[in-house]
Scaffold this motif. Sequence first.
Motif, short mmCIF file in Angstrom:
data_model
loop_
_atom_site.label_atom_id
_atom_site.label_comp_id
_atom_site.label_asym_id
_atom_site.label_seq_id
_atom_site.Cartn_x
_atom_site.Cartn_y
_atom_site.Cartn_z
N LYS A 248 0.82 -1.23 0.00
CA LYS A 248 0.00 0.00 0.00
C LYS A 248 0.84 1.27 0.00
O LYS A 248 0.33 2.36 0.29
CB LYS A 248 -0.92 0.01 1.23
CG LYS A 248 -2.00 -1.06 1.16
CD LYS A 248 -3.01 -0.88 2.29
CE LYS A 248 -4.19 -1.79 2.15
NZ LYS A 248 -3.85 -3.21 1.96
N VAL A 264 -0.95 4.79 -0.89
CA VAL A 264 -2.06 4.97 -1.84
C VAL A 264 -3.24 5.59 -1.11
O VAL A 264 -3.49 5.30 0.06
CB VAL A 264 -2.50 3.64 -2.51
CG1 VAL A 264 -1.53 3.23 -3.59
CG2 VAL A 264 -2.69 2.54 -1.50
N ASN A 265 -3.95 6.44 -1.86
CA ASN A 265 -5.04 7.21 -1.23
C ASN A 265 -6.25 7.21 -2.17
O ASN A 265 -6.81 8.25 -2.46
CB ASN A 265 -4.55 8.65 -0.99
CG ASN A 265 -5.46 9.41 -0.06
OD1 ASN A 265 -6.15 8.81 0.75
ND2 ASN A 265 -5.49 10.74 -0.20
N GLY A 266 -6.58 6.07 -2.71
CA GLY A 266 -7.72 5.97 -3.64
C GLY A 266 -7.62 4.68 -4.42
O GLY A 266 -6.58 4.01 -4.39
N THR A 267 -8.68 4.34 -5.13
CA THR A 267 -8.71 3.04 -5.80
C THR A 267 -8.83 3.17 -7.31
O THR A 267 -8.98 2.18 -8.03
CB THR A 267 -9.90 2.21 -5.29
OG1 THR A 267 -11.09 3.02 -5.41
CG2 THR A 267 -9.71 1.78 -3.85
N GLU A 268 -8.77 4.43 -7.85
CA GLU A 268 -8.96 4.64 -9.29
C GLU A 268 -7.70 5.24 -9.91
O GLU A 268 -6.91 5.87 -9.22
CB GLU A 268 -10.13 5.62 -9.55
CG GLU A 268 -11.46 5.21 -8.94
CD GLU A 268 -12.00 3.93 -9.56
OE1 GLU A 268 -11.82 3.72 -10.78
OE2 GLU A 268 -12.60 3.13 -8.82
N ARG A 272 -2.38 5.36 -9.05
CA ARG A 272 -3.37 5.65 -7.99
C ARG A 272 -3.00 6.94 -7.25
O ARG A 272 -1.80 7.27 -7.13
CB ARG A 272 -3.40 4.50 -6.96
CG ARG A 272 -3.76 3.15 -7.55
CD ARG A 272 -5.21 3.12 -8.00
NE ARG A 272 -5.71 1.79 -8.21
CZ ARG A 272 -6.12 1.28 -9.38
NH1 ARG A 272 -6.02 2.00 -10.48
NH2 ARG A 272 -6.61 0.06 -9.45
N PRO A 273 -4.00 7.69 -6.76
CA PRO A 273 -3.68 8.87 -5.96
C PRO A 273 -2.83 8.49 -4.74
O PRO A 273 -3.02 7.41 -4.19
CB PRO A 273 -5.05 9.39 -5.51
CG PRO A 273 -6.08 8.59 -6.23
CD PRO A 273 -5.44 7.39 -6.83
N LYS A 275 -0.77 9.82 -1.00
CA LYS A 275 -0.65 10.85 0.04
C LYS A 275 0.70 10.70 0.73
O LYS A 275 1.21 9.57 0.88
CB LYS A 275 -1.78 10.73 1.07
CG LYS A 275 -1.82 9.43 1.84
CD LYS A 275 -2.82 9.51 2.98
CE LYS A 275 -2.79 8.32 3.89
NZ LYS A 275 -3.25 7.04 3.46
#
Length: 338
Positions: A248, A264-268, A272-273, A275
């Motif tokens: 992650k 990772v800060n999102g699932t799309e 991935r976005p 932080k």
Amino acid sequence: MSSYCCVVVGAGGISQVWFKALVQESVAVKAVVDLQVEAARRRIQEFNLEAEPSDNLKAMLKKHRPDFVLDLTVPEAHAAVTCAALRMGCHVIGEKPMASDMTAARRMVKLAEKTGRLYMVSQSRRREARNEALRSAAASGAIGRLTTVNCDFYIGAHFGGFRDTMASPLILDMAIHHFDLARFFSGADPVAVYAREFNPRGSWYRGDVAATCVFEMSDGLVFTYRGSWCAEGCPTSWNGDWRLIGDKGTLICERDQPPRGQGVNGTEGFIRPLKDLDIPVPPLPAEGYHAGLREMLEFLKTGQKPQTECHDNIRSLAMVFAAIESSRKGRRVPVRSI
Ligand SMILES: NC(=O)c1ccc[n+]([C@@H]2O[C@H](COP(=O)([O-])OP(=O)(O)OC[C@H]3O[C@@H](n4cnc5c(N)ncnc54)[C@H](O)[C@@H]3O)[C@@H](O)[C@H]2O)c1
């Protein structure tokens, strides 16, 4: 203020930092033993100690009956010095690497068991605030489960002395720190290794002073190490430059800067976005050698075993000798500590 006493064996380069810590902790140094008595005498004078200079370890142990012995000799002498101290009923804190071969290291661990004495190895780099912060960030789950650990170590170091003539100066005398840190950061243990040691063109060392090693670790983690003590320019830090990858996110610690990381800060999205992770570096009450000494003093007071007690540390040493064996045999070899 400590009420403990010790005998120091080996009054070379590294002894300077140890004497500083011994003085700060008010440990009574009863004797300083070195094959070159003059070296022992110089350190006693420099630190204004009421210690006896000598080249006879057994006589000093018999006479002073210290609580512990500090073994700061060269790697080839560690087994003889430490075993003599254990047999005389002393606890031992010794410099890394534990020994210059696995047979001697196993003998030392067995003797610690037989005599019921503590033998701990100083792995000073475990006890640095930045490294503790990296370990703690990895253990917090902020980057998920660790899958990959990389370390790069490149420094052009002109020592002179025993390292210039060792067969495997990088792996035995330096990479032991990085291999131990890989275990420290990941909490994983080594399973097998494929390694290639070499001595680059223009090297001022006799032995193989550069290496690339790929370790299979427990839980499927892969630890890759690339290092050289004969690399002029653009040095890494002495701790090495580290990248820890989890499922992650990633943590990085380079050039002795505070660790940083992203999760990772999102699932799309194709990427991935992400932080930035907040990685605090709280100060430690003591660092490096001094912290190791404090762990010995704490053990004497409370019986609490230091983290680098020999049964643990031999696992890091086993990585060293498996890497050397793999390189000589040109194939993957299992890492066996027992
Ligand atoms: N960051 C670290 O953790 C770090 C850094 C430097 C050295 N070290 C380790 O510390 C140890 C010593 O390194 P150094 O740079 O001080 O070496 P050095 O060569 O400067 O000093 C070693 C001293 O030990 C003495 N000696 C050797 N065999 C002896 C014996 N059998 N009995 C008594 N004295 C003996 C020598 O005469 C010499 O004075 C090594 O194991 C090295 O790997 C650790």
